[in-house]
Design a protein around this motif. Sequence first.
Motif, PDB file in Angstrom:
ATOM      1  N   ARG A   1      29.708   8.680  85.437  1.00 23.20           N
ATOM      2  CA  ARG A   1      29.665  10.150  85.407  1.00 23.20           C
ATOM      3  C   ARG A   1      30.903  10.765  86.033  1.00 23.20           C
ATOM      4  O   ARG A   1      31.460  11.743  85.529  1.00 23.20           O
ATOM      5  CB  ARG A   1      28.403  10.637  86.129  1.00 23.20           C
ATOM      6  N   VAL A   2      31.321  10.180  87.170  1.00 19.62           N
ATOM      7  CA  VAL A   2      32.530  10.694  87.840  1.00 19.62           C
ATOM      8  C   VAL A   2      33.746  10.527  86.932  1.00 19.62           C
ATOM      9  O   VAL A   2      34.580  11.433  86.812  1.00 19.62           O
ATOM     10  CB  VAL A   2      32.752   9.971  89.182  1.00 19.62           C
ATOM     11  N   THR A   3      33.829   9.370  86.265  1.00 22.26           N
ATOM     12  CA  THR A   3      34.968   9.117  85.369  1.00 22.26           C
ATOM     13  C   THR A   3      34.965  10.103  84.204  1.00 22.26           C
ATOM     14  O   THR A   3      36.014  10.654  83.844  1.00 22.26           O
ATOM     15  CB  THR A   3      34.904   7.683  84.829  1.00 22.26           C
ATOM     16  N   ARG A   4      33.785  10.330  83.618  1.00 19.76           N
ATOM     17  CA  ARG A   4      33.710  11.267  82.484  1.00 19.76           C
ATOM     18  C   ARG A   4      34.083  12.679  82.895  1.00 19.76           C
ATOM     19  O   ARG A   4      34.630  13.442  82.096  1.00 19.76           O
ATOM     20  CB  ARG A   4      32.298  11.246  81.884  1.00 19.76           C
ATOM     21  N   ALA A   5      33.775  13.054  84.147  1.00 16.64           N
ATOM     22  CA  ALA A   5      34.144  14.389  84.618  1.00 16.64           C
ATOM     23  C   ALA A   5      35.606  14.470  85.010  1.00 16.64           C
ATOM     24  O   ALA A   5      36.249  15.509  84.838  1.00 16.64           O
ATOM     25  CB  ALA A   5      33.254  14.787  85.802  1.00 16.64           C
ATOM     26  N   ALA A   6      36.145  13.356  85.552  1.00 20.91           N
ATOM     27  CA  ALA A   6      37.513  13.388  86.072  1.00 20.91           C
ATOM     28  C   ALA A   6      38.563  13.317  84.971  1.00 20.91           C
ATOM     29  O   ALA A   6      39.616  13.961  85.073  1.00 20.91           O
ATOM     30  CB  ALA A   6      37.719  12.240  87.058  1.00 20.91           C
ATOM     31  N   LEU A   7      38.301  12.560  83.915  1.00 24.06           N
ATOM     32  CA  LEU A   7      39.318  12.379  82.876  1.00 24.06           C
ATOM     33  C   LEU A   7      39.699  13.692  82.195  1.00 24.06           C
ATOM     34  O   LEU A   7      40.901  13.957  82.009  1.00 24.06           O
ATOM     35  CB  LEU A   7      38.837  11.350  81.854  1.00 24.06           C
ATOM     36  N   PRO A   8      38.730  14.546  81.783  1.00 23.10           N
ATOM     37  CA  PRO A   8      39.148  15.831  81.192  1.00 23.10           C
ATOM     38  C   PRO A   8      39.949  16.687  82.173  1.00 23.10           C
ATOM     39  O   PRO A   8      40.922  17.347  81.776  1.00 23.10           O
ATOM     40  CB  PRO A   8      37.816  16.498  80.827  1.00 23.10           C
ATOM     41  N   LEU A   9      39.549  16.682  83.453  1.00 21.32           N
ATOM     42  CA  LEU A   9      40.300  17.460  84.448  1.00 21.32           C
ATOM     43  C   LEU A   9      41.708  16.909  84.617  1.00 21.32           C
ATOM     44  O   LEU A   9      42.675  17.667  84.748  1.00 21.32           O
ATOM     45  CB  LEU A   9      39.559  17.444  85.789  1.00 21.32           C
ATOM     46  N   LEU A  10      41.827  15.574  84.594  1.00 23.46           N
ATOM     47  CA  LEU A  10      43.152  14.957  84.715  1.00 23.46           C
ATOM     48  C   LEU A  10      44.025  15.310  83.512  1.00 23.46           C
ATOM     49  O   LEU A  10      45.208  15.631  83.664  1.00 23.46           O
ATOM     50  CB  LEU A  10      43.000  13.442  84.833  1.00 23.46           C
ATOM     51  N   SER A  11      43.444  15.257  82.313  1.00 22.33           N
ATOM     52  CA  SER A  11      44.220  15.611  81.117  1.00 22.33           C
ATOM     53  C   SER A  11      44.647  17.074  81.160  1.00 22.33           C
ATOM     54  O   SER A  11      45.766  17.419  80.744  1.00 22.33           O
ATOM     55  CB  SER A  11      43.398  15.329  79.858  1.00 22.33           C
TER      56      SER A  11
ATOM     57  N   SER B   1      26.957   2.026  89.057  1.00 25.34           N
ATOM     58  CA  SER B   1      27.723   2.015  87.811  1.00 25.34           C
ATOM     59  C   SER B   1      27.546   3.322  87.044  1.00 25.34           C
ATOM     60  O   SER B   1      28.516   3.877  86.520  1.00 25.34           O
ATOM     61  CB  SER B   1      27.275   0.840  86.950  1.00 25.34           C
ATOM     62  N   ARG B   2      26.311   3.817  86.986  1.00 27.10           N
ATOM     63  CA  ARG B   2      26.074   5.100  86.302  1.00 27.10           C
ATOM     64  C   ARG B   2      26.798   6.226  87.013  1.00 27.10           C
ATOM     65  O   ARG B   2      27.356   7.117  86.364  1.00 27.10           O
ATOM     66  CB  ARG B   2      24.568   5.380  86.225  1.00 27.10           C
ATOM     67  N   TRP B   3      26.789   6.189  88.370  1.00 26.84           N
ATOM     68  CA  TRP B   3      27.453   7.248  89.127  1.00 26.84           C
ATOM     69  C   TRP B   3      28.955   7.225  88.862  1.00 26.84           C
ATOM     70  O   TRP B   3      29.565   8.267  88.664  1.00 26.84           O
ATOM     71  CB  TRP B   3      27.167   7.054  90.609  1.00 26.84           C
ATOM     72  N   ARG B   4      29.533   6.002  88.861  1.00 31.67           N
ATOM     73  CA  ARG B   4      30.972   5.902  88.571  1.00 31.67           C
ATOM     74  C   ARG B   4      31.287   6.393  87.166  1.00 31.67           C
ATOM     75  O   ARG B   4      32.318   7.031  86.932  1.00 31.67           O
ATOM     76  CB  ARG B   4      31.428   4.449  88.716  1.00 31.67           C
TER      77      ARG B   4
ATOM     78  N   GLY C   1      19.710  -5.626  95.105  1.00 32.07           N
ATOM     79  CA  GLY C   1      21.130  -5.500  94.795  1.00 32.07           C
ATOM     80  C   GLY C   1      21.365  -5.218  93.328  1.00 32.07           C
ATOM     81  O   GLY C   1      22.212  -4.409  92.951  1.00 32.07           O
ATOM     82  N   ALA C   2      20.568  -5.854  92.451  1.00 29.29           N
ATOM     83  CA  ALA C   2      20.704  -5.619  91.014  1.00 29.29           C
ATOM     84  C   ALA C   2      20.310  -4.203  90.658  1.00 29.29           C
ATOM     85  O   ALA C   2      20.902  -3.576  89.774  1.00 29.29           O
ATOM     86  CB  ALA C   2      19.842  -6.624  90.237  1.00 29.29           C
ATOM     87  N   ASP C   3      19.262  -3.668  91.343  1.00 24.14           N
ATOM     88  CA  ASP C   3      18.849  -2.292  91.079  1.00 24.14           C
ATOM     89  C   ASP C   3      19.906  -1.309  91.539  1.00 24.14           C
ATOM     90  O   ASP C   3      20.088  -0.247  90.951  1.00 24.14           O
ATOM     91  CB  ASP C   3      17.516  -1.985  91.786  1.00 24.14           C
ATOM     92  N   ALA C   4      20.592  -1.660  92.664  1.00 27.72           N
ATOM     93  CA  ALA C   4      21.583  -0.721  93.202  1.00 27.72           C
ATOM     94  C   ALA C   4      22.837  -0.686  92.341  1.00 27.72           C
ATOM     95  O   ALA C   4      23.448   0.363  92.168  1.00 27.72           O
ATOM     96  CB  ALA C   4      21.947  -1.112  94.634  1.00 27.72           C
ATOM     97  N   ARG C   5      23.224  -1.852  91.795  1.00 28.87           N
ATOM     98  CA  ARG C   5      24.458  -1.895  91.016  1.00 28.87           C
ATOM     99  C   ARG C   5      24.431  -1.000  89.780  1.00 28.87           C
ATOM    100  O   ARG C   5      25.392  -0.282  89.535  1.00 28.87           O
ATOM    101  CB  ARG C   5      24.784  -3.342  90.641  1.00 28.87           C
ATOM    102  N   PRO C   6      23.362  -1.009  88.956  1.00 28.34           N
ATOM    103  CA  PRO C   6      23.346  -0.078  87.817  1.00 28.34           C
ATOM    104  C   PRO C   6      23.425   1.381  88.243  1.00 28.34           C
ATOM    105  O   PRO C   6      24.058   2.196  87.570  1.00 28.34           O
ATOM    106  CB  PRO C   6      22.007  -0.396  87.131  1.00 28.34           C
TER     107      PRO C   6
END
Length: 292
Positions: free
Chosen positions: A34-44, A29-32, A21-26
């Motif tokens: 990356r998605v956030t970093r890609a989504a924020l510029p598109l949202l702006s 978290s990394r996937w989220r 479970g600890a291995d899966a969480r990081p």
Amino acid sequence: MSVFVDIAADPDLGARHHARGADARPGRSRWRGRVTRAALPLLSLLVFGVVWQFAAASGVWNQTFVPYPATVWGAFVDVSTTHDGVRGYAGYLLWEHLYMTLRRVLAGVAIGVVLGVLLGLVMGSVSWVRSVLEPWLTFLRALPPLAYFFLLVIWLGIDEAPKITLLALAALPPAAVATTAAVVAAPVGLQEAARALGASRRQVIRDVVVPSALPETFTGIRLAVGMAYSSVVAAELFNGIPGVGGLVKDASNYNNTPVVLVGIFAIGFSGLVIDGLLRAAERRAVPWRGKV
């Protein structure tokens, strides 16, 4: 229920489940991230487009000043294609204008950055050279490009030479100042340790000073590219077509705001791409930045 029974039968099983479970969480978290970093510029970008559309539709400003996004898109298509027997703008397609601008910027930045980094290494290593040249660098950095571009035109004509020279002069001070500061801030303890082990002055500079100065030098290079880009319209005031700066200047003479905006967006987006490439090169050349 069976999970609890298995854990009771094998006490190590719970630890293994926890580790998985600890291995899966990081990973999640990394996937989220990356998605956030890609989504924020598109949202702006989406928010910017909506605000622009409302501003144009409000009627507060004339369409000459704030055209609709669709009008600018139509101008982009016209400048990028051959339509009604007209090829792009002033006989050149948008990519040809952009190619000429990027070629001038690349030549000017290459000259300015190479000279600036070499000058910064010398200024950072030799104090009397720094004392002599630092005021001149500050003087050049404070000058707006238009202040000396007309002088360059008088000296060098209206062909490529004054444009490239202007861009080189715009790129040189940031690279030189950043490199000088980085060299001066190089760890004295490491330099003294290298000398104690028998390293020559050249080896100390090559193996200690230059690696420690690389992160700030890359920052200076990125600033130099930004300064060159901010000067490109001034550099292409005369005989700037083909060139995005020349396109912007010529379109502004006729209040052709959509084409002016197309040129501005072309400069801005290409600048973002180049800055991204520089960031990638920095991560490869200076992988330890931010980790030590």
